[in-house]
Design a protein around this motif. Structure first.
Motif, PDB file in Angstrom:
ATOM      1  N   ARG A   1      26.734  70.817  33.219  1.00 21.81           N
ATOM      2  CA  ARG A   1      27.829  70.926  32.261  1.00 21.81           C
ATOM      3  C   ARG A   1      29.068  71.417  33.001  1.00 21.81           C
ATOM      4  N   LEU A   2      30.233  71.184  32.416  1.00 22.00           N
ATOM      5  CA  LEU A   2      31.491  71.629  33.004  1.00 22.00           C
ATOM      6  C   LEU A   2      32.346  72.212  31.897  1.00 22.00           C
ATOM      7  N   THR A   3      32.884  73.394  32.132  1.00 28.37           N
ATOM      8  CA  THR A   3      33.744  74.010  31.129  1.00 28.37           C
ATOM      9  C   THR A   3      35.008  74.556  31.782  1.00 28.37           C
ATOM     10  N   GLY A   4      36.091  74.518  31.029  1.00 30.04           N
ATOM     11  CA  GLY A   4      37.371  74.984  31.551  1.00 30.04           C
ATOM     12  C   GLY A   4      37.806  76.313  30.994  1.00 30.04           C
ATOM     13  N   SER A   5      36.966  76.941  30.140  1.00 32.95           N
ATOM     14  CA  SER A   5      37.386  78.204  29.536  1.00 32.95           C
ATOM     15  C   SER A   5      36.220  79.162  29.438  1.00 32.95           C
TER      16      SER A   5
END
Length: 260
Positions: free
Chosen positions: A118-122
């Protein structure tokens, strides 16, 4: 299935191979391991980012970058993270390759693809992803552990494996801990005495520390783990016949003589 010690080993792979290194490019060989992120976005947002210090909670591995998104792994039943040279041959189940600025690669390998990347920016998104997890099994204090068991329905084995109660334990670790503490896996968790819960917590600490050093649940002959798959398994402690049954859908191995 990777459990807490395996994921701690993968954290060390990421620390030694990736921390401080810049991602030059990303190769997505099988997008089936991506969750909530497309191959295009993964390549675009990770390229040029430098890995900061990785950390783990339960079975989740979190890899922040200095200025950008956070990469998150859950290894499911067959996932693993490997450090490789760029000219090492790819293996059949290599799904995502991160090319680093020193010529090495981080390779995510997974046969069954039940979880993945998964990838998250926050930070808020990351917190939401992990919010349903209980405390990490390696860090939980005795008093908190006793409270967690006392207020839960179900067998002690099912409670130990419930990630919302305690993060990081799977089938092998739970059986090993219960065997060490001489507790029947089918006992209701909230019926255990304070002394029994204390024995469980102490056994969990010993098993996890040894397993983390080995980066796996070691199949030693002095451990239940080293005997459970024998044809007619015997208890490493009393030499009595081990038994097995299913609890919460998982094969559970115990010694009826030691864990009565």
């Amino acid at each position: 299935m990777p459990e807490l010690p395996d994921v701690e080993g993968f954290r060390e792979v990421l620390h030694s191979c990736g921390q401080g290194r810049r991602v030059e490019s990303v190769e997505v060989l099988d997008a089936g391991v991506l969750h909530g992120v497309t191959a295009r976005r993964l390549r675009k947002e990770l390229a040029g980012q430098r890995f900061a210090k990785p950390w783990r909670h339960g079975k989740w591995l979190v890899a922040p970058t200095d200025d950008g998104p956070t990469l998150i792994w859950h290894f499911g039943m067959t996932g693993e993270l490997r450090c490789a040279a760029a000219d090492d041959p790819l293996e059949a189940h290599d799904r995502v390759v991160l090319n680093l600025d020193d010529g090495r690669q981080l390779r995510y390998r997974d046969q069954r693809k039940l979880q993945g990347i998964r990838l998250t920016g926050s930070n808020a998104t990351l917190e939401r992803l992990l919010t349903d997890l209980g405390p990490d099994a390696l860090d939980v204090e005795r008093s908190e552990f006793l409270e967690l068991l006392a207020r839960r329905r179900g067998t002690v084995k099912s409670v130990l494996m419930d990630q919302s109660v305690l993060a990081g334990l799977g089938n092998l670790l739970s059986d090993e801990i219960l065997w060490r503490a001489r507790v029947d896996p089918g006992r209701p968790a909230r019926d255990l005495s304070e002394a029994e819960c204390g024995s469980l917590h102490a056994a969990m600490g010993r098993v996890l520390r040894s397993s983390v050093r080995a980066a796996r649940v070691p199949p030693r002959r002095t451990w239940l783990t080293g005997r459970r798959d024998d044809g007619e398994p015997e208890c490493p402690r009393c030499d009595g016949a081990l038994r097995s049954r299913r609890i919460s859908g998982r094969r559970t191995v115990w010694c009826p003589r030691c864990q009565s």
